[in-house]
Design a protein around this motif. Sequence first.
Motif, short mmCIF file in Angstrom:
data_model
loop_
_atom_site.label_atom_id
_atom_site.label_comp_id
_atom_site.label_asym_id
_atom_site.label_seq_id
_atom_site.Cartn_x
_atom_site.Cartn_y
_atom_site.Cartn_z
N PRO A 103 21.41 14.22 -5.48
CA PRO A 103 22.09 15.35 -4.86
C PRO A 103 23.53 14.98 -4.51
N PHE A 104 24.43 15.93 -4.66
CA PHE A 104 25.85 15.72 -4.41
C PHE A 104 26.11 15.16 -3.01
N MET A 105 25.26 15.49 -2.06
CA MET A 105 25.48 15.07 -0.66
C MET A 105 25.47 13.54 -0.49
N PHE A 106 24.76 12.81 -1.38
CA PHE A 106 24.67 11.35 -1.25
C PHE A 106 25.71 10.66 -2.13
N THR A 107 26.41 9.68 -1.56
CA THR A 107 27.23 8.79 -2.39
C THR A 107 26.39 7.59 -2.81
N SER A 108 25.39 7.23 -2.00
CA SER A 108 24.46 6.16 -2.38
C SER A 108 23.15 6.37 -1.63
N PHE A 109 22.07 5.83 -2.23
CA PHE A 109 20.75 5.91 -1.62
C PHE A 109 19.95 4.73 -2.14
N PHE A 110 19.39 3.96 -1.23
CA PHE A 110 18.54 2.81 -1.55
C PHE A 110 17.25 2.92 -0.77
N GLY A 111 16.17 2.42 -1.35
CA GLY A 111 14.90 2.40 -0.65
C GLY A 111 14.12 1.15 -1.00
N SER A 112 13.40 0.63 -0.02
CA SER A 112 12.48 -0.48 -0.30
C SER A 112 11.16 -0.22 0.39
N TRP A 113 10.11 -0.66 -0.25
CA TRP A 113 8.76 -0.57 0.30
C TRP A 113 8.22 -1.99 0.35
N THR A 114 7.77 -2.41 1.54
CA THR A 114 7.24 -3.75 1.74
C THR A 114 5.77 -3.64 2.14
N PHE A 115 4.96 -4.55 1.63
CA PHE A 115 3.52 -4.56 1.87
C PHE A 115 3.14 -5.93 2.42
N LYS A 116 2.73 -5.98 3.68
CA LYS A 116 2.41 -7.25 4.34
C LYS A 116 0.94 -7.23 4.74
N GLU A 117 0.14 -8.08 4.06
CA GLU A 117 -1.29 -8.09 4.32
C GLU A 117 -1.64 -9.00 5.49
N PHE A 118 -2.54 -8.49 6.33
CA PHE A 118 -3.07 -9.26 7.46
C PHE A 118 -4.52 -9.62 7.14
N GLU A 119 -5.17 -10.28 8.09
CA GLU A 119 -6.59 -10.59 7.93
C GLU A 119 -7.40 -9.31 7.81
N ASN A 120 -8.59 -9.43 7.30
CA ASN A 120 -9.53 -8.32 7.18
C ASN A 120 -9.00 -7.20 6.29
N SER A 121 -8.20 -7.54 5.30
CA SER A 121 -7.73 -6.58 4.31
C SER A 121 -7.05 -5.37 4.93
N ARG A 122 -6.16 -5.66 5.86
CA ARG A 122 -5.32 -4.61 6.47
C ARG A 122 -3.88 -4.90 6.06
N THR A 123 -3.16 -3.87 5.71
CA THR A 123 -1.80 -4.03 5.20
C THR A 123 -0.82 -3.17 5.97
N GLU A 124 0.28 -3.79 6.38
CA GLU A 124 1.38 -3.05 6.98
C GLU A 124 2.31 -2.61 5.85
N VAL A 125 2.53 -1.32 5.75
CA VAL A 125 3.42 -0.76 4.74
C VAL A 125 4.68 -0.29 5.45
N ILE A 126 5.82 -0.81 5.00
CA ILE A 126 7.12 -0.49 5.62
C ILE A 126 8.01 0.16 4.57
N PHE A 127 8.47 1.37 4.87
CA PHE A 127 9.45 2.05 4.02
C PHE A 127 10.79 1.92 4.73
N LEU A 128 11.79 1.37 4.05
CA LEU A 128 13.15 1.23 4.57
C LEU A 128 14.10 1.98 3.65
N TYR A 129 14.93 2.84 4.23
CA TYR A 129 15.87 3.61 3.45
C TYR A 129 17.28 3.42 4.00
N SER A 130 18.25 3.45 3.10
CA SER A 130 19.66 3.34 3.46
C SER A 130 20.43 4.34 2.59
N PHE A 131 21.33 5.08 3.22
CA PHE A 131 22.08 6.07 2.45
C PHE A 131 23.48 6.26 3.03
#
Length: 152
Positions: free
Chosen positions: A85-113
């Motif tokens: 979209p014209f409104m953005f000059t830049s847009f970045f995104g990352s998704w991080t997956f950090k597994e803990f014990e007992n098959s539980r995962t922290e999912v982190i979405f980070l965006y920069s624009f």
Amino acid sequence: MEGTKFSEKIIIDCSAVAAFDYTQDYKNRLKWDTFLKSAELTDGATKADIGVQATCVAKNGLGMVTEYVSFNRPKATAIKMTKGPFMFTSFFGSWTFKEFENSRTEVIFLYSFKLRFPFNLATGLIKKNLQSNVRKRLIDLKSNIENHGTNH
């Protein structure tokens, strides 16, 4: 001008591999990503990886072409906007997956624009809207994985 950043995270009852693979499989994307009305890999690509591009269109009609700049299964992936979209000059995104014990995962979405004038005058409002959408997407991702039998 500095970019605007925000992140949201959630804990999902599944392995990091399961969460990563589910989110990066575009056949699943619209099952959980309630922000989008279409999502597809382009140029004949059948799976996400570094250099692969994707086209996504939000329910509000705004579309974006992104390119994977990082793909580190099952820990993290990142994209950058190549056309959007014209409104953005830049847009970045990352998704991080950090597994803990007992098959539980922290999912982190980070965006920069960065926004183009005059949209930058509404940066706070646009950030708040995007962050709210990301929060809802993570809740829907968690629900979809935990309640619909995705492999753990």
